[in-house]
Write a protein that holds these residues in place. Structure first.
Motif, PDB file in Angstrom:
ATOM      1  N   UNK A   1      13.516  34.376 -65.279  1.00 45.65           N
ATOM      2  CA  UNK A   1      14.177  33.211 -65.873  1.00 45.65           C
ATOM      3  C   UNK A   1      13.713  33.016 -67.314  1.00 45.65           C
ATOM      4  N   UNK A   2      12.415  33.191 -67.561  1.00 52.08           N
ATOM      5  CA  UNK A   2      11.910  33.088 -68.927  1.00 52.08           C
ATOM      6  C   UNK A   2      12.567  34.139 -69.814  1.00 52.08           C
ATOM      7  N   UNK A   3      12.655  35.352 -69.294  1.00 51.29           N
ATOM      8  CA  UNK A   3      13.291  36.440 -70.040  1.00 51.29           C
ATOM      9  C   UNK A   3      14.721  36.084 -70.421  1.00 51.29           C
ATOM     10  N   UNK A   4      15.406  35.387 -69.536  1.00 54.31           N
ATOM     11  CA  UNK A   4      16.797  35.001 -69.786  1.00 54.31           C
ATOM     12  C   UNK A   4      16.901  33.693 -70.581  1.00 54.31           C
ATOM     13  N   UNK A   5      15.741  33.140 -70.980  1.00 53.09           N
ATOM     14  CA  UNK A   5      15.753  31.944 -71.813  1.00 53.09           C
ATOM     15  C   UNK A   5      15.929  30.650 -71.068  1.00 53.09           C
ATOM     16  N   UNK A   6      15.568  30.627 -69.794  1.00 55.56           N
ATOM     17  CA  UNK A   6      15.714  29.420 -68.981  1.00 55.56           C
ATOM     18  C   UNK A   6      14.339  28.901 -68.595  1.00 55.56           C
ATOM     19  N   UNK A   7      14.053  27.645 -68.954  1.00 56.29           N
ATOM     20  CA  UNK A   7      12.771  27.039 -68.587  1.00 56.29           C
ATOM     21  C   UNK A   7      12.828  26.394 -67.207  1.00 56.29           C
ATOM     22  N   UNK A   8      13.888  25.648 -66.938  1.00 55.42           N
ATOM     23  CA  UNK A   8      14.021  24.985 -65.650  1.00 55.42           C
ATOM     24  C   UNK A   8      13.076  23.819 -65.495  1.00 55.42           C
ATOM     25  N   UNK A   9      13.030  23.279 -64.285  1.00 61.64           N
ATOM     26  CA  UNK A   9      12.172  22.146 -63.984  1.00 61.64           C
ATOM     27  C   UNK A   9      10.723  22.598 -63.857  1.00 61.64           C
ATOM     28  N   UNK A  10       9.798  21.739 -64.286  1.00 59.05           N
ATOM     29  CA  UNK A  10       8.374  22.064 -64.175  1.00 59.05           C
ATOM     30  C   UNK A  10       7.693  21.183 -63.138  1.00 59.05           C
ATOM     31  N   UNK A  11       8.482  20.588 -62.251  1.00 61.23           N
ATOM     32  CA  UNK A  11       7.917  19.723 -61.210  1.00 61.23           C
ATOM     33  C   UNK A  11       7.038  20.531 -60.270  1.00 61.23           C
ATOM     34  N   UNK A  12       6.035  19.887 -59.707  1.00 60.99           N
ATOM     35  CA  UNK A  12       5.112  20.585 -58.819  1.00 60.99           C
ATOM     36  C   UNK A  12       5.610  20.525 -57.382  1.00 60.99           C
ATOM     37  N   UNK A  13       5.166  21.493 -56.590  1.00 62.65           N
ATOM     38  CA  UNK A  13       5.489  21.527 -55.164  1.00 62.65           C
ATOM     39  C   UNK A  13       4.187  21.776 -54.413  1.00 62.65           C
ATOM     40  N   UNK A  14       3.995  21.098 -53.297  1.00 58.69           N
ATOM     41  CA  UNK A  14       2.735  21.184 -52.575  1.00 58.69           C
ATOM     42  C   UNK A  14       2.920  21.873 -51.225  1.00 58.69           C
ATOM     43  N   UNK A  15       2.089  22.898 -50.978  1.00 53.06           N
ATOM     44  CA  UNK A  15       2.084  23.592 -49.689  1.00 53.06           C
ATOM     45  C   UNK A  15       0.630  23.763 -49.248  1.00 53.06           C
ATOM     46  N   UNK A  16       0.395  23.658 -47.959  1.00 52.50           N
ATOM     47  CA  UNK A  16      -0.972  23.729 -47.449  1.00 52.50           C
ATOM     48  C   UNK A  16      -1.614  25.089 -47.665  1.00 52.50           C
TER      49      UNK A  16
END
Length: 368
Positions: A218-233
């Motif tokens: 995605x970075x290579x294609x110039x897309x940053x997207x959401x930077x929200x965090x996700x939590x997994x055990x």
């Protein structure tokens, strides 16, 4: 005295034809279309046009631009003249096909993703009518899938990439079927090796590794997207893959198992891989941002800096309604000020981001 007429270089090439819209041509298997290449300026010295197809098994093209649909999938047809080129993405459909693979029932959760990937030339079956949805994916195969996705999206750098004469990895011979794809991915920061000169092409891809590759693509294609965090055990906050797992989950590219776990060490299956790629394509096929980053030494979304040196970056194509332009870096090897001055802090690499008016762009910076 003999007077020589100066050469007039080609400035651009454009491709048109019946059915071509926004650089895409859709054809049914067995059908054909005539494409035309327009070379500018009209008085260019070398106006000879050559045509090529990225996958002649899906769509062929003659020397005059006549395209024929061979089988379902996607290929890129390119017209070149005088060092310039233009491309059209050709999508071929086969209405006679019902169940594409014998082991992919129409009701399976991954059926539509497999059909999408196969129709767009991102993946293929085994040749015996099977797809192998539960089979594991190797690192070489995952990189090949990402390369095919880049070609499907009409990415010029991927379409024109050539297999290098020498390999940067000791276990990736230039004669290997995946050599070009691995070289492309390493050159543009989509993937990296193990640090000992090896890539591990036959090693199976874990879900954590896949998340990192998808985010890098995605970075290579110039897309940053959401930077929200996700939590997994089972994803410690300090794990090297933690931020990538958060990214793929917050951007809808992947999900956990529903029991609070992501399974970062689990091996990714072919069904999981194509499902994630289909979701990733929705983000990267037409990057939402026309914003870009320029500056002295910036080329193909990359910049090399000596430790302690600086380069002034600029945000290009900032939306007219943007009130602020925000810069930041995601690694301490690279620092960037609020005005876009990037600083090489220590040896390593990082990604510089810029946002303005809801648009974003990224630049990979390597400090030596």
């Amino acid at each position: 005295m003999t007077c020589q007429t100066p050469d007039v270089p080609v400035s651009s090439v454009a491709v048109s034809g019946s059915g071509v819209s926004n650089g895409v041509l859709s054809l049914v298997k067995g059908k054909s279309a005539q494409l035309t290449a327009s070379v500018s300026p009209s008085n260019a010295t070398n106006k000879t046009v050559t045509w090529s197809s990225s996958n002649a098994a899906i769509a062929t093209v003659t020397g005059t631009g006549y395209v024929s649909a061979v089988k379902a999938g996607t290929a890129t047809v390119t017209a070149s003249a005088g060092g310039k080129s233009a491309s059209v993405r050709v999508t071929v459909t086969d209405p006679s096909s019902s169940q594409r693979f014998s082991d992919v029932p129409s009701g399976a959760w991954y059926a539509s993703s497999v059909d999408w990937a196969a129709s767009n030339g991102v993946v293929s079956g085994y040749g015996d009518g099977r797809f192998g949805p539960a089979d594991s994916v190797s690192r070489a195969q995952m990189v090949a899938l990402l390369y095919n996705l880049a070609v499907k999206e009409g990415d010029a750098k991927a379409v024109s990439y050539k297999t290098p004469k020498s390999s940067s990895f000791s276990d990736v011979p230039v004669s290997a079927w995946y050599a070009k794809q691995v070289s492309w991915a390493a050159a543009y920061g989509v993937v990296s090796g193990y640090g000992n000169g090896r890539f591990g092409p036959a090693d199976m891809v874990s879900r954590g590794q896949a998340a990192a590759m998808l985010r890098n693509f995605a970075r290579y294609r110039g897309v940053s997207g959401s930077s929200a965090s996700a939590s997994f055990s089972d994803v410690p906050s300090g794990a090297w893959y933690a931020s990538s797992v958060s990214w793929v989950v917050s951007n809808g590219v992947a999900s956990g198992y529903g029991n609070g776990k992501f399974g970062p060490s689990d091996v990714a299956s072919r069904a999981q891989a194509v499902a994630m790629l289909q979701k990733l394509d929705k983000l990267t096929a037409s990057p939402s941002s026309s914003l870009s980053i320029s500056g002295d030494g910036v080329s193909d979304g990359k910049l090399s800096l000596a430790k302690g040196s600086t380069v002034q970056l600029s945000a290009v194509n900032v939306p007219s309604g943007a009130s602020t332009v925000t810069w930041w870096s995601d690694d301490d090897a690279v620092a960037v000020t609020g005005t876009g001055l990037v600083i090489g802090v220590k040896a390593g690499s990082g990604v510089v981001h810029v946002q303005a008016g809801g648009k974003s762009a990224v630049l990979t910076v390597t400090v030596k």
